[in-house]
Scaffold this motif. Sequence first.
Motif, PDB file in Angstrom:
ATOM      1  N   GLY A 189       0.924  -1.310   0.008  1.00 22.59           N
ATOM      2  CA  GLY A 189       0.016   0.105   0.091  1.00 22.59           C
ATOM      3  C   GLY A 189       0.924   1.530  -0.234  1.00 22.59           C
ATOM      4  N   VAL A 190       2.175   1.136   0.002  1.00 26.70           N
ATOM      5  CA  VAL A 190       2.965   2.363  -0.156  1.00 26.70           C
ATOM      6  C   VAL A 190       2.873   2.954  -1.359  1.00 26.70           C
ATOM      7  CG1 VAL A 190       5.672   3.129  -0.044  1.00 26.70           C
ATOM      8  CG2 VAL A 190       4.417   1.399   1.813  1.00 26.70           C
ATOM      9  N   ILE A 191       2.632   4.162  -1.642  1.00 28.56           N
ATOM     10  CA  ILE A 191       2.644   4.866  -2.985  1.00 28.56           C
ATOM     11  C   ILE A 191       4.194   5.695  -2.962  1.00 28.56           C
ATOM     12  CG2 ILE A 191       1.730   6.704  -4.016  1.00 28.56           C
ATOM     13  CD1 ILE A 191      -0.798   6.270  -2.236  1.00 28.56           C
ATOM     14  N   ARG A 192       4.659   5.327  -4.396  1.00 27.05           N
ATOM     15  CA  ARG A 192       6.171   5.522  -4.584  1.00 27.05           C
ATOM     16  C   ARG A 192       6.084   6.373  -6.011  1.00 27.05           C
ATOM     17  NH1 ARG A 192       7.791   0.798  -3.393  1.00 27.05           N
ATOM     18  NH2 ARG A 192       8.214   1.334  -1.019  1.00 27.05           N
ATOM     19  N   THR A 215      13.337  10.020  -5.076  1.00 24.61           N
ATOM     20  CA  THR A 215      11.984   9.142  -4.634  1.00 24.61           C
ATOM     21  C   THR A 215      11.177   9.494  -3.768  1.00 24.61           C
ATOM     22  OG1 THR A 215      13.338   7.209  -5.605  1.00 24.61           O
ATOM     23  CG2 THR A 215      11.114   6.656  -4.855  1.00 24.61           C
ATOM     24  N   TYR A 216       9.992   9.789  -4.053  1.00 19.29           N
ATOM     25  CA  TYR A 216       9.144  10.057  -2.895  1.00 19.29           C
ATOM     26  C   TYR A 216       8.176   8.958  -2.400  1.00 19.29           C
ATOM     27  CZ  TYR A 216      10.689  14.954  -3.591  1.00 19.29           C
ATOM     28  OH  TYR A 216      11.375  16.169  -3.627  1.00 19.29           O
ATOM     29  N   GLU A 217       8.037   8.677  -1.176  1.00 15.45           N
ATOM     30  CA  GLU A 217       7.107   7.710  -0.905  1.00 15.45           C
ATOM     31  C   GLU A 217       6.031   8.166   0.195  1.00 15.45           C
ATOM     32  OE1 GLU A 217       9.479   3.620  -0.170  1.00 15.45           O
ATOM     33  OE2 GLU A 217      10.561   5.324   0.229  1.00 15.45           O
ATOM     34  N   ILE A 218       4.791   7.615   0.133  1.00 14.44           N
ATOM     35  CA  ILE A 218       3.544   8.106   0.779  1.00 14.44           C
ATOM     36  C   ILE A 218       3.486   6.749   1.863  1.00 14.44           C
ATOM     37  CG2 ILE A 218       1.155   8.862   1.133  1.00 14.44           C
ATOM     38  CD1 ILE A 218       1.586   9.905  -1.775  1.00 14.44           C
ATOM     39  N   LEU A 219       3.874   6.970   3.007  1.00 13.32           N
ATOM     40  CA  LEU A 219       3.758   5.698   3.854  1.00 13.32           C
ATOM     41  C   LEU A 219       2.379   5.982   4.709  1.00 13.32           C
ATOM     42  CD1 LEU A 219       7.415   5.677   5.338  1.00 13.32           C
ATOM     43  CD2 LEU A 219       6.482   4.560   3.398  1.00 13.32           C
ATOM     44  N   ARG A 220       1.925   6.924   5.145  1.00 12.47           N
ATOM     45  CA  ARG A 220       0.575   6.977   5.934  1.00 12.47           C
ATOM     46  C   ARG A 220       0.185   8.198   5.717  1.00 12.47           C
ATOM     47  NH1 ARG A 220      -1.177   2.461   6.858  1.00 12.47           N
ATOM     48  NH2 ARG A 220      -2.764   3.846   8.063  1.00 12.47           N
ATOM     49  N   PRO A 221      -0.938   8.707   6.082  1.00 14.82           N
ATOM     50  CA  PRO A 221      -1.471   9.786   5.821  1.00 14.82           C
ATOM     51  C   PRO A 221      -0.657  11.178   6.253  1.00 14.82           C
ATOM     52  CG  PRO A 221      -3.298   8.643   6.754  1.00 14.82           C
ATOM     53  CD  PRO A 221      -1.972   7.907   6.785  1.00 14.82           C
ATOM     54  N   LEU A 222       0.002  11.044   7.457  1.00 11.06           N
ATOM     55  CA  LEU A 222       0.827  12.231   7.793  1.00 11.06           C
ATOM     56  C   LEU A 222       2.398  11.682   7.864  1.00 11.06           C
ATOM     57  CD1 LEU A 222      -1.479  13.824  10.645  1.00 11.06           C
ATOM     58  CD2 LEU A 222      -1.205  14.320   8.048  1.00 11.06           C
ATOM     59  N   THR A 223       2.727  10.833   7.289  1.00 10.53           N
ATOM     60  CA  THR A 223       4.046  10.194   7.224  1.00 10.53           C
ATOM     61  C   THR A 223       4.611   9.985   5.636  1.00 10.53           C
ATOM     62  OG1 THR A 223       3.698   9.278   9.244  1.00 10.53           O
ATOM     63  CG2 THR A 223       5.872   8.403   8.264  1.00 10.53           C
ATOM     64  N   VAL A 224       5.676  10.440   5.444  1.00  4.59           N
ATOM     65  CA  VAL A 224       6.086  10.368   4.094  1.00  4.59           C
ATOM     66  C   VAL A 224       7.694  10.387   4.028  1.00  4.59           C
ATOM     67  CG1 VAL A 224       4.146  11.537   2.985  1.00  4.59           C
ATOM     68  CG2 VAL A 224       6.027  13.123   3.510  1.00  4.59           C
ATOM     69  N   LYS A 225       8.253  10.048   2.948  1.00  3.84           N
ATOM     70  CA  LYS A 225       9.595   9.983   2.718  1.00  3.84           C
ATOM     71  C   LYS A 225      10.347  10.325   1.544  1.00  3.84           C
ATOM     72  CE  LYS A 225      12.868   5.909   3.079  1.00  3.84           C
ATOM     73  NZ  LYS A 225      12.673   4.487   3.195  1.00  3.84           N
ATOM     74  N   PHE A 226      11.411  10.850   1.437  1.00  2.00           N
ATOM     75  CA  PHE A 226      12.298  11.002   0.327  1.00  2.00           C
ATOM     76  C   PHE A 226      13.416  10.309   0.321  1.00  2.00           C
ATOM     77  CE2 PHE A 226      15.699  13.944  -0.004  1.00  2.00           C
ATOM     78  CZ  PHE A 226      15.729  14.217  -1.345  1.00  2.00           C
ATOM     79  N   THR A 227      13.980  10.058  -0.876  1.00  2.00           N
ATOM     80  CA  THR A 227      15.351   9.442  -0.707  1.00  2.00           C
ATOM     81  C   THR A 227      15.757   9.901  -2.072  1.00  2.00           C
ATOM     82  OG1 THR A 227      14.377   7.282  -0.053  1.00  2.00           O
ATOM     83  CG2 THR A 227      16.452   7.298  -0.943  1.00  2.00           C
ATOM     84  N   LYS A 228      17.286  10.146  -1.821  1.00  2.00           N
ATOM     85  CA  LYS A 228      18.279  10.879  -2.751  1.00  2.00           C
ATOM     86  C   LYS A 228      19.117   9.921  -3.151  1.00  2.00           C
ATOM     87  CE  LYS A 228      21.004  13.854  -1.342  1.00  2.00           C
ATOM     88  NZ  LYS A 228      21.609  15.316  -0.909  1.00  2.00           N
ATOM     89  N   ARG A 229      19.556   9.405  -4.343  1.00  2.00           N
ATOM     90  CA  ARG A 229      20.306   8.413  -4.623  1.00  2.00           C
ATOM     91  C   ARG A 229      21.357   8.971  -5.577  1.00  2.00           C
ATOM     92  NH1 ARG A 229      21.178   4.275  -8.726  1.00  2.00           N
ATOM     93  NH2 ARG A 229      19.379   5.239  -9.848  1.00  2.00           N
ATOM     94  N   ILE A 310      -0.624  15.093  -6.062  1.00  2.00           N
ATOM     95  CA  ILE A 310      -1.954  14.584  -6.640  1.00  2.00           C
ATOM     96  C   ILE A 310      -2.043  13.353  -6.084  1.00  2.00           C
ATOM     97  CG2 ILE A 310      -3.234  13.848  -8.633  1.00  2.00           C
ATOM     98  CD1 ILE A 310      -1.788  16.054 -10.300  1.00  2.00           C
ATOM     99  N   ALA A 311      -1.265  12.381  -5.981  1.00  2.00           N
ATOM    100  CA  ALA A 311      -1.253  11.100  -5.509  1.00  2.00           C
ATOM    101  C   ALA A 311      -1.426  11.177  -4.060  1.00  2.00           C
ATOM    102  CB  ALA A 311      -0.059  10.312  -5.614  1.00  2.00           C
ATOM    103  N   TYR A 312      -0.943  11.950  -3.424  1.00  2.00           N
ATOM    104  CA  TYR A 312      -1.253  12.345  -2.016  1.00  2.00           C
ATOM    105  C   TYR A 312      -2.599  12.706  -1.653  1.00  2.00           C
ATOM    106  CZ  TYR A 312      -0.634  14.219   2.837  1.00  2.00           C
ATOM    107  OH  TYR A 312      -0.631  14.349   4.090  1.00  2.00           O
ATOM    108  N   ARG A 313      -2.876  13.496  -2.437  1.00  2.00           N
ATOM    109  CA  ARG A 313      -4.404  14.086  -2.372  1.00  2.00           C
ATOM    110  C   ARG A 313      -5.677  13.027  -2.437  1.00  2.00           C
ATOM    111  NH1 ARG A 313      -4.684  20.435  -4.642  1.00  2.00           N
ATOM    112  NH2 ARG A 313      -2.657  20.999  -3.478  1.00  2.00           N
ATOM    113  N   GLN A 314      -5.271  12.119  -3.572  1.00  5.05           N
ATOM    114  CA  GLN A 314      -6.056  11.084  -3.820  1.00  5.05           C
ATOM    115  C   GLN A 314      -6.096  10.147  -2.526  1.00  5.05           C
ATOM    116  OE1 GLN A 314      -4.384  10.285  -7.662  1.00  5.05           O
ATOM    117  NE2 GLN A 314      -6.148  11.040  -8.662  1.00  5.05           N
TER     118      GLN A 314
END
Length: 326
Positions: A189-192, A215-229, A310-314
Amino acid sequence: MIVQDTVLRNEWIVACRSVDVQDRPIQVTIMGERVVLFRNKEGIHAFKDLCIHRGAALSLGCVREGKLVCPYHGWEYEASGACVKIPQLPADQAIPGKARAIIYGCAERYGFVWVNLANQSPEFFALPEFEDQHFRNVIWGPQTVMAKPPRVVENFLDVGHLAVVHEGYLGVETHMEIGDYRVHRDENGVIRTDEIKIFQPDPDGTGQAKHVYYTYEILRPLTVKFTKRDAENGNLMSILLTVMPLDEARSVAYGVLSFNYETNLSDEEIIRFQNLIFAQDKPIVENQKPEDLPLDLQVELSLKCDRASIAYRQYLTEMGVTFGTA
Ligand code: FES
Ligand code: CO
């Protein structure tokens, strides 16, 4: 003002850093509720910060032999919430069954204390970097913002502002275009997002400008993550952002910064840099209108590079987060 959002009340909400709860109880306000946190041998516990006797704030009391002691008449509450001692009561009288504190779910994880206002214990999102010894993890926050959490979270997912708001730090004005990318959802269910190629003036502190992949990930409604490679050397840096709704109008942001490489920077320097970046975002986020993130995608005008937003709003719509207030 209490924030009446059933979905968020069922979530783990960050309350404070683990180090903030030592041998004295502390008060935190979560979604407008005053909560007392205290630590004993078994761990950290969260109660409504209210004594049933005369409404005193239990957080003004102390912890004695593992029990939370009310500052007003000394009633003692054990971790289950049951009152086990009322000093004024004659020895032959039983403690009334109603003498209880209201308890909330509470857990210590990823360097933070988390509270569940529905007194549930939902599964935690994964943060593999925190458990991986190849990563150095730095705890960041608290940072209080005069804005509702979804605006704060969306700002974090916003790739288009980097070369504008953070010009010279996270982007340069000669490289503002953003290539198209897609957003996917994995089996957990993680949006990436796909990796987004970004030109950074100094991605790893060596002073060398280059392209890196975000890369951005949406983990929970108020928890998100960003990764730089960094494709040249395999350097990975991620930032977990998690936001606590303090009340109807304010948010408190916390984060975990994870590095799989040497940075030559102390924790304090890393925190200071993150504070500087956050201070650049703050006036923007605090002045966005409407304060509520518009979940109707026809409101506001999005570009392709806003796909993460947009993915976050959805996602918020799908989860049923309304941020309703009473
Ligand atoms: Fe807490 Fe009286 S108000 S013991
Ligand atoms: Co920013």
